[in-house]
Design a protein around this motif. Structure first.
Motif, PDB file in Angstrom:
ATOM      1  N   CYS A 328      36.583  44.945  55.038  1.00  0.00           N
ATOM      2  CA  CYS A 328      36.916  44.383  53.730  1.00  0.00           C
ATOM      3  C   CYS A 328      35.676  43.694  53.168  1.00  0.00           C
ATOM      4  N   VAL A 330      35.411  41.495  50.989  1.00  0.00           N
ATOM      5  CA  VAL A 330      35.602  40.103  50.582  1.00  0.00           C
ATOM      6  C   VAL A 330      35.742  39.189  51.802  1.00  0.00           C
ATOM      7  N   TYR A 348      40.429  54.088  47.652  1.00  0.00           N
ATOM      8  CA  TYR A 348      40.757  52.673  47.521  1.00  0.00           C
ATOM      9  C   TYR A 348      41.694  52.251  48.647  1.00  0.00           C
ATOM     10  N   ARG A 350      43.682  48.640  50.512  1.00  0.00           N
ATOM     11  CA  ARG A 350      44.037  47.241  50.320  1.00  0.00           C
ATOM     12  C   ARG A 350      43.882  46.519  51.652  1.00  0.00           C
ATOM     13  N   CYS A 351      43.136  45.426  51.640  1.00  0.00           N
ATOM     14  CA  CYS A 351      42.883  44.678  52.868  1.00  0.00           C
ATOM     15  C   CYS A 351      44.177  44.030  53.357  1.00  0.00           C
ATOM     16  N   THR A 356      42.688  42.118  49.086  1.00  0.00           N
ATOM     17  CA  THR A 356      41.768  42.669  48.086  1.00  0.00           C
ATOM     18  C   THR A 356      41.855  44.198  48.101  1.00  0.00           C
ATOM     19  N   PHE A 358      39.795  47.411  47.617  1.00  0.00           N
ATOM     20  CA  PHE A 358      38.358  47.708  47.564  1.00  0.00           C
ATOM     21  C   PHE A 358      38.110  49.214  47.587  1.00  0.00           C
ATOM     22  N   GLU A 488      33.020  42.067  40.667  1.00  0.00           N
ATOM     23  CA  GLU A 488      33.548  43.382  41.063  1.00  0.00           C
ATOM     24  C   GLU A 488      32.435  44.395  41.328  1.00  0.00           C
ATOM     25  N   ASP A 492      29.495  44.339  48.811  1.00  0.00           N
ATOM     26  CA  ASP A 492      29.801  43.468  49.938  1.00  0.00           C
ATOM     27  C   ASP A 492      29.655  42.023  49.493  1.00  0.00           C
ATOM     28  N   THR A 539      35.306  45.888  44.234  1.00  0.00           N
ATOM     29  CA  THR A 539      36.491  45.121  44.610  1.00  0.00           C
ATOM     30  C   THR A 539      37.335  44.923  43.362  1.00  0.00           C
ATOM     31  N   TRP A 541      40.416  42.619  41.800  1.00  0.00           N
ATOM     32  CA  TRP A 541      41.043  41.331  42.043  1.00  0.00           C
ATOM     33  C   TRP A 541      42.348  41.180  41.280  1.00  0.00           C
TER      34      TRP A 541
END
Ligand SMILES: [Zn+2]
Length: 621
Positions: A328, A330, A348, A350-351, A356, A358, A488, A492, A539, A541
């Motif tokens: 991730c 973030v 894409y 999702r963590c 998040t 990403f 965004e 990293d 990323t 948000w």
């Protein structure tokens, strides 16, 4: 640091096609390594006798990219691989399919409902190539690959025109032949005068060498070789099991009959539009080989994949980015991310830890942040250049400063503000007017020059993704750090967010503006919203995610504000002209804007004291 690790399936049940494909890629890809476990080395040597100069490894050390060619893989193995590097799956199935950073299918994937609907219509054969190319399915289906293209199959160079004869037959069930279809065919040959009447070659799987009964004089047993596809054109019919072989044979213009190694393989063959039969019907079908209608069906079939455009798989894999991780970006965690959607250039996830969304992007970037970005790119998006828009953006900056002032604790003297990604400085200009001591950072030298020379505001040119550049800033030196539509853009943030915390004073503010995945567009169609966003938004948000992500780095989400309201993006009648105004009001009332602004407080460490007073105590949220 830049090597590519190739992991082929060595399970006999998967057939040898996956191994041969990775062997071919290994030969063509300088610096690649081929992963073969020590216990598989003997089987490997039998299947690939000529492996001089190969880089064989039995450990996954530090690859920059992992290519996995297996029809099936467990989730746990995939999780371990993803910790090392991004993983590209080729014709990958099993529980790990959805986890792959990037998926290339060269064969249609049957698990997806769209594929099923398409292939379940048996009367559609012979399918044309144009139809085959439609198979990959919609973006909303999460079993769909990033890229589906049978052109990546190792298509033979030698081809022929299909005709109505069957005189020479090639029988090949691959290097492993787990269902012993070779044995089944030999038994049928003994029983079928029709089969004995034609001639041909039977490929002997390495493990059956010296173990097969003699064959009639017009038939011969040939040893297994990996360049077999180049010899298909010498034959009128290829009898094989489902896998790469029937595709290669049809591309070579040869009639193809698939014998089902299992019920599942039979399903795959039929859904891919091949004529396939059970092993028990070999003798019966052999008798039909004189039937003109059946022959016509076979030769129509043989021409259907001819117009595929061959593409070099090794060449494609070589273009893939190798610096893009799968952690991730973030929180840096690896809890097992959930796939959101894929298309040809992006995946894409999702963590599972900070939620998040990403982007994993393996294709090379096309955007450069130069003068053209601010002038041409901006103009194409907003209809005017950034500088022409200066006053408008500065106005927006005044409003953002009001939001910041409401959250700012009392500071000693003039509050210091750092705007990261300051561009040509409209926000810095507004901040100076508002009593701040502003400073900017941008990676565009042209923009930084304008800020310094035309506005007379301090600014540095550099990239905060660069550690040396970050180290040029002292700890606890700013009261406010801002990033307007900038956060965004970083691949990293795991080092950047702690750095922002470090350069902020305790109780200082970190303010951002960024697209909102929980606005009306993201709620209506999240894949559409993500794919519609620029390719360099890494990323994505949302207020709820920002709260978790901020907490991870010692920030508290103090205030957020929905922006970017578009009534016309509402579904149905609400999006139509007469209701647009109402929908925009609704969007504001329900915070459904497609962007949002957020203000975080940098929470103090234990030894850092309490905050000062707020100028007014009107802390609304
Ligand atoms: Zn995370």
């Amino acid at each position: 640091m830049s090597h590519i690790l190739l992991i082929p399936s060595m399970r006999p049940m998967d057939g040898s096609g996956h191994l041969q494909r990775m062997v071919r890629v290994h030969r063509q890809l300088p610096g690649s390594q081929l992963y073969i476990r020590s216990e598989d080395r003997e089987a490997f040597a039998r299947l690939v006798p000529d492996s001089d100069g190969f880089q064989l490894v039995s450990d996954v050390l530090n690859p920059a990219l992992i290519i996995i060619d297996m029809p099936w893989l467990e989730r746990e193995t995939m999780r371990q691989l993803l910790r090392r590097a991004p993983v590209v799956g080729i014709d990958l199935g099993g529980g790990a399919r959805a986890m792959a950073s990037y998926l290339v299918d060269t064969l249609p994937y049957p698990g997806d409902a769209l594929h099923r609907r398409y292939f379940a219509e048996p009367e559609r054969t012979p399918s044309t190539v144009a139809e085959i190319m439609k198979i990959p399915g919609g973006r909303r289906t999460w079993e769909a690959p990033n890229l589906f293209d049978p052109g990546f199959l190792p298509l033979p160079k030698r081809t022929r025109e299909p005709d109505g004869r069957i005189e020479r037959v090639l029988v090949s069930f691959g290097g492993s032949d787990p269902a012993d279809l070779t044995g089944t065919f030999l038994a049928a040959l003994e029983r079928s005068p029709r089969l004995r009447g034609v001639g041909g070659s039977i490929i002997v799987p390495p493990r059956r060498e010296g173990d097969l009964p003699p064959v009639p004089g017009n038939w011969q047993l040939l040893p297994y070789t990996d360049d077999l596809p180049e010899r298909y054109a010498e034959y009128d019919l290829v009898v094989c099991s489902y896998g790469l072989t029937p595709w290669e044979a049809q591309y070579a213009g040869v009639k193809t009959l698939v014998v089902d190694a299992s019920f599942y393989h039979g399903e795959l063959a039929r859904r891919s539009g091949f004529i396939s039969i059970g092993p028990d019907s070999l003798v019966q079908v052999a008798d039909e080989l004189t039937d003109p209608a059946f022959l016509l069906r076979l030769s129509n079939q043989a021409s259907r994949v001819r117009t595929l455009e061959p593409k070099p798989l090794a060449g494609f894999l070589q273009t893939l980015e190798r610096h893009c991780g799968h952690r991730c970006p973030v929180c840096g965690e690896f809890p097992g991310h959930t796939l959101v959607c894929r298309n040809e250039s992006r995946s894409y996830f999702r963590c599972g830890s900070c939620s998040t969304i990403f982007q994993v992007r393996l294709l090379p970037d096309t955007i450069e942040y130069d003068r053209a970005y601010f002038f041409e790119e901006y103009r194409s998006q907003y209809g005017r250049t950034y500088l022409e828009d200066f006053e408008h953006i500065k106005d927006m900056g005044r409003r953002r400063l009001e939001m910041i002032n409401r959250q700012l604790f009392d500071t000693e003297g003039q509050p210091r503000l750092l705007d990261i990604g300051c561009a040509y400085g409209p926000f810095l200009d507004a901040a100076r007017d508002g009593g701040f001591l502003p400073e900017g950072i941008d990676i565009s030298a042209d923009a930084v020059g304008h800020v310094r020379n035309s506005l007379g505001i301090s600014a540095r040119c550099g990239d905060i993704a660069d550690e040396d550049f970050r180290n040029g800033y002292d700890a606890s030196s700013f009261d406010v750090v801002t990033m307007w539509y900038v956060i965004e853009h970083f691949r990293d943030l795991t080092a950047i967010l702690p750095w922002i915390r470090r350069i902020l004073k305790p109780w200082g503010l970190f303010a951002i503006a960024t697209p909102n995945s929980s606005g009306i567009s993201g709620r209506r169609n999240l894949p559409g919203f993500l794919f519609g966003g620029p390719e360099d938004h890494f990323t994505v948000w949302s207020p709820r995610q920002a709260e978790k992500a901020g907490a991870f780095h010692g920030f508290q989400l103090q205030h957020w504000n929905s922006t970017g309201h578009h009534g016309e993006r509402f579904p149905g009648i609400l999006g139509k002209a007469p209701f647009k105004g109402l929908s925009t009001l609704l969007s504001r009332a329900a915070s459904l804007g497609d962007t949002f602004e957020a203000v975080f407080i940098r929470l103090p460490d234990e030894q850092e004291g309490p905050p000062g007073e707020r100028p007014d105590d009107a802390n609304e949220n």
